[in-house]
Design a protein around this motif. Structure first.
Motif, PDB file in Angstrom:
ATOM      1  N   LEU A 159     -74.810 -82.946  88.754  1.00  0.00           N
ATOM      2  CA  LEU A 159     -75.505 -84.191  88.454  1.00  0.00           C
ATOM      3  C   LEU A 159     -75.838 -84.909  89.756  1.00  0.00           C
ATOM      4  CD1 LEU A 159     -73.243 -85.402  85.512  1.00  0.00           C
ATOM      5  CD2 LEU A 159     -75.346 -84.043  85.382  1.00  0.00           C
ATOM      6  N   THR A 160     -77.023 -85.486  89.832  1.00  0.00           N
ATOM      7  CA  THR A 160     -77.403 -86.184  91.048  1.00  0.00           C
ATOM      8  C   THR A 160     -76.401 -87.291  91.360  1.00  0.00           C
ATOM      9  OG1 THR A 160     -78.809 -87.682  89.783  1.00  0.00           O
ATOM     10  CG2 THR A 160     -79.856 -85.723  90.686  1.00  0.00           C
ATOM     11  N   ASN A 161     -76.228 -87.554  92.635  1.00  0.00           N
ATOM     12  CA  ASN A 161     -75.354 -88.605  93.181  1.00  0.00           C
ATOM     13  C   ASN A 161     -73.877 -88.221  93.199  1.00  0.00           C
ATOM     14  OD1 ASN A 161     -77.675 -90.150  93.434  1.00  0.00           O
ATOM     15  ND2 ASN A 161     -77.291 -91.339  91.588  1.00  0.00           N
ATOM     16  N   THR A 162     -73.381 -87.560  92.146  1.00  0.00           N
ATOM     17  CA  THR A 162     -71.926 -87.323  92.052  1.00  0.00           C
ATOM     18  C   THR A 162     -71.557 -85.985  92.698  1.00  0.00           C
ATOM     19  OG1 THR A 162     -72.189 -86.359  89.852  1.00  0.00           O
ATOM     20  CG2 THR A 162     -71.700 -88.701  89.965  1.00  0.00           C
ATOM     21  N   ILE A 163     -71.667 -85.927  94.012  1.00  0.00           N
ATOM     22  CA  ILE A 163     -71.424 -84.681  94.746  1.00  0.00           C
ATOM     23  C   ILE A 163     -70.004 -84.166  94.536  1.00  0.00           C
ATOM     24  CG2 ILE A 163     -71.160 -86.153  96.806  1.00  0.00           C
ATOM     25  CD1 ILE A 163     -71.471 -83.732  98.528  1.00  0.00           C
ATOM     26  N   ALA A 164     -69.016 -85.025  94.705  1.00  0.00           N
ATOM     27  CA  ALA A 164     -67.626 -84.577  94.606  1.00  0.00           C
ATOM     28  C   ALA A 164     -67.242 -84.277  93.168  1.00  0.00           C
ATOM     29  CB  ALA A 164     -66.695 -85.631  95.200  1.00  0.00           C
ATOM     30  N   TYR A 165     -67.610 -85.160  92.260  1.00  0.00           N
ATOM     31  CA  TYR A 165     -67.237 -84.988  90.857  1.00  0.00           C
ATOM     32  C   TYR A 165     -67.863 -83.729  90.274  1.00  0.00           C
ATOM     33  CZ  TYR A 165     -66.295 -86.325  86.012  1.00  0.00           C
ATOM     34  OH  TYR A 165     -65.855 -86.349  84.708  1.00  0.00           O
ATOM     35  N   SER A 166     -69.131 -83.475  90.589  1.00  0.00           N
ATOM     36  CA  SER A 166     -69.796 -82.270  90.081  1.00  0.00           C
ATOM     37  C   SER A 166     -69.093 -81.013  90.580  1.00  0.00           C
ATOM     38  CB  SER A 166     -71.269 -82.264  90.508  1.00  0.00           C
ATOM     39  OG  SER A 166     -72.004 -83.268  89.852  1.00  0.00           O
ATOM     40  N   GLY A 167     -68.808 -80.970  91.874  1.00  0.00           N
ATOM     41  CA  GLY A 167     -68.132 -79.804  92.428  1.00  0.00           C
ATOM     42  C   GLY A 167     -66.734 -79.627  91.868  1.00  0.00           C
ATOM     43  N   ALA A 168     -66.026 -80.737  91.711  1.00  0.00           N
ATOM     44  CA  ALA A 168     -64.659 -80.665  91.202  1.00  0.00           C
ATOM     45  C   ALA A 168     -64.630 -80.200  89.757  1.00  0.00           C
ATOM     46  CB  ALA A 168     -63.978 -82.023  91.337  1.00  0.00           C
ATOM     47  N   LYS A 169     -65.515 -80.717  88.927  1.00  0.00           N
ATOM     48  CA  LYS A 169     -65.512 -80.319  87.521  1.00  0.00           C
ATOM     49  C   LYS A 169     -66.011 -78.890  87.336  1.00  0.00           C
ATOM     50  CE  LYS A 169     -63.686 -83.865  85.481  1.00  0.00           C
ATOM     51  NZ  LYS A 169     -62.342 -83.728  84.862  1.00  0.00           N
ATOM     52  N   ALA A 170     -66.895 -78.413  88.210  1.00  0.00           N
ATOM     53  CA  ALA A 170     -67.267 -77.001  88.176  1.00  0.00           C
ATOM     54  C   ALA A 170     -66.039 -76.139  88.468  1.00  0.00           C
ATOM     55  CB  ALA A 170     -68.372 -76.720  89.191  1.00  0.00           C
ATOM     56  N   ALA A 171     -65.219 -76.593  89.396  1.00  0.00           N
ATOM     57  CA  ALA A 171     -63.986 -75.865  89.711  1.00  0.00           C
ATOM     58  C   ALA A 171     -63.010 -75.884  88.540  1.00  0.00           C
ATOM     59  CB  ALA A 171     -63.335 -76.469  90.955  1.00  0.00           C
ATOM     60  N   VAL A 172     -62.951 -77.000  87.808  1.00  0.00           N
ATOM     61  CA  VAL A 172     -62.072 -77.076  86.634  1.00  0.00           C
ATOM     62  C   VAL A 172     -62.500 -76.059  85.577  1.00  0.00           C
ATOM     63  CG1 VAL A 172     -61.398 -78.542  84.679  1.00  0.00           C
ATOM     64  CG2 VAL A 172     -61.381 -79.474  87.001  1.00  0.00           C
ATOM     65  N   ALA A 173     -63.806 -75.928  85.353  1.00  0.00           N
ATOM     66  CA  ALA A 173     -64.292 -74.942  84.381  1.00  0.00           C
ATOM     67  C   ALA A 173     -63.944 -73.526  84.831  1.00  0.00           C
ATOM     68  CB  ALA A 173     -65.799 -75.088  84.196  1.00  0.00           C
ATOM     69  N   ASN A 174     -64.121 -73.241  86.110  1.00  0.00           N
ATOM     70  CA  ASN A 174     -63.791 -71.920  86.642  1.00  0.00           C
ATOM     71  C   ASN A 174     -62.296 -71.650  86.533  1.00  0.00           C
ATOM     72  OD1 ASN A 174     -63.004 -70.087  89.117  1.00  0.00           O
ATOM     73  ND2 ASN A 174     -65.173 -69.696  88.717  1.00  0.00           N
ATOM     74  N   PHE A 175     -61.484 -72.654  86.856  1.00  0.00           N
ATOM     75  CA  PHE A 175     -60.028 -72.527  86.748  1.00  0.00           C
ATOM     76  C   PHE A 175     -59.612 -72.266  85.305  1.00  0.00           C
ATOM     77  CE2 PHE A 175     -55.991 -74.951  85.989  1.00  0.00           C
ATOM     78  CZ  PHE A 175     -55.129 -74.013  86.546  1.00  0.00           C
ATOM     79  N   THR A 176     -60.285 -72.899  84.367  1.00  0.00           N
ATOM     80  CA  THR A 176     -59.988 -72.692  82.947  1.00  0.00           C
ATOM     81  C   THR A 176     -60.141 -71.216  82.585  1.00  0.00           C
ATOM     82  OG1 THR A 176     -60.726 -74.930  82.371  1.00  0.00           O
ATOM     83  CG2 THR A 176     -60.723 -73.285  80.602  1.00  0.00           C
ATOM     84  N   GLN A 177     -61.237 -70.620  82.978  1.00  0.00           N
ATOM     85  CA  GLN A 177     -61.484 -69.210  82.666  1.00  0.00           C
ATOM     86  C   GLN A 177     -60.505 -68.302  83.404  1.00  0.00           C
ATOM     87  OE1 GLN A 177     -65.687 -69.396  83.756  1.00  0.00           O
ATOM     88  NE2 GLN A 177     -66.240 -69.138  81.605  1.00  0.00           N
TER      89      GLN A 177
END
Length: 271
Positions: A159-177
């Protein structure tokens, strides 16, 4: 095999439980007969939720916990097991964003403080990993358990603007799998790890991005509403139903999934 949506008698540990989203989850889970242990950095907030649950006939305890300190998590695990003897569900709800880790007309990408970026990554990613390390041992020992992470629409596309949050939540999804596979391959097939991916809700942490002081949507907020087919923000209580389903045996073959709860946001590209 019967389809069984019952969760009565199960015990859940919820981090970030003093917040609006996880607090609502906890209340609904308790109303369905689950015992809930509410973990939060701010014990007074978790205790307020626990008090409300207990006053309504549910069963809840609260514990001050820092998800970024293993000794704090270990103490919380002992506290929960001393009260409830076993744990069936772990919800990694601690997370969030901060204004300093977003871009805006006042702050460009080139001057975001590394400390602010690291704060968002640590809370969302390392908090989930460390908490799963500590409480996941209970599941590994009994070869059964259920982990539910909180991902985001930002897990799927930045999502635009939220550089850290977007990257962190992508990592959470990857960690889930990754964790779903790791548990099954090493500790038994009766451990499940999934995530929900909420759409846009108004919370204390994102309200400054979505809503003006007079309550009208910001330009960004209007874009979100226009791209959400249901035409509104989600309500925190709407996150509870899918979580309770994941806690139940009705979701017994759901594993490694990241489930959107977004009013259709992820299904619509604006054309």
């Amino acid at each position: 095999m019967k389809v069984d949506f019952k969760v009565t008698g199960k015990t859940a540990v919820i981090t970030g439980a003093g917040g609006i989203i996880c607090g609502e989850m906890a209340k609904e889970m308790a109303a369905k007969g689950m015992q809930v242990a509410l973990l939060d950095l701010f014990e007074d907030k978790a205790q307020a939720v626990a008090d409300e649950i207990n006053e309504k006939g549910g069963t809840a305890i609260a514990c001050a916990t820092d998800v970024l300190k293993r000794e704090s998590l270990e103490a919380a695990k002992k506290f929960v097991l001393d009260h409830f003897e076993s744990i069936d569900v772990l919800i990694n709800g601690a997370g969030g964003n901060k204004k300093g880790a977003t871009t805006s007309c006042e702050q460009d990408f080139f001057h975001i403080a590394i400390e602010d970026l690291r704060w968002v990554f640590d809370l969302n990613v390392m908090g989930a990993v460390l908490t799963t390390q500590v409480f996941g041992e209970v599941f590994a020992e009994k070869k059964a358990g259920n982990v539910i992470n909180i991902a985001s629409m930002a897990s799927m596309i930045p999502l635009t603007n939220t550089i850290a949050y977007s990257g962190a939540k992508a990592a959470v999804a990857n960690f889930t799998q990754w964790m779903a596979v790791h548990f099954n391959q090493n500790y038994g097939q009766e451990i499940r790890v999934n995530a929900i991916a909420p759409g846009f809700l108004l919370t204390q942490q994102n309200q400054f991005l979505m809503q003006k002081e007079d309550g009208a949507p910001t330009e960004r907020g209007q874009k979100v509403l226009d791209k959400t087919p249901m035409g509104r923000y989600g309500d925190p209580i709407e996150m509870a139903g899918p979580v309770i389903w994941l806690c139940s045996e009705a979701a017994s073959f759901v594993n490694g999934a990241v489930i959107p709860i977004d009013g259709g946001f992820s299904a619509y590209w604006g054309v």
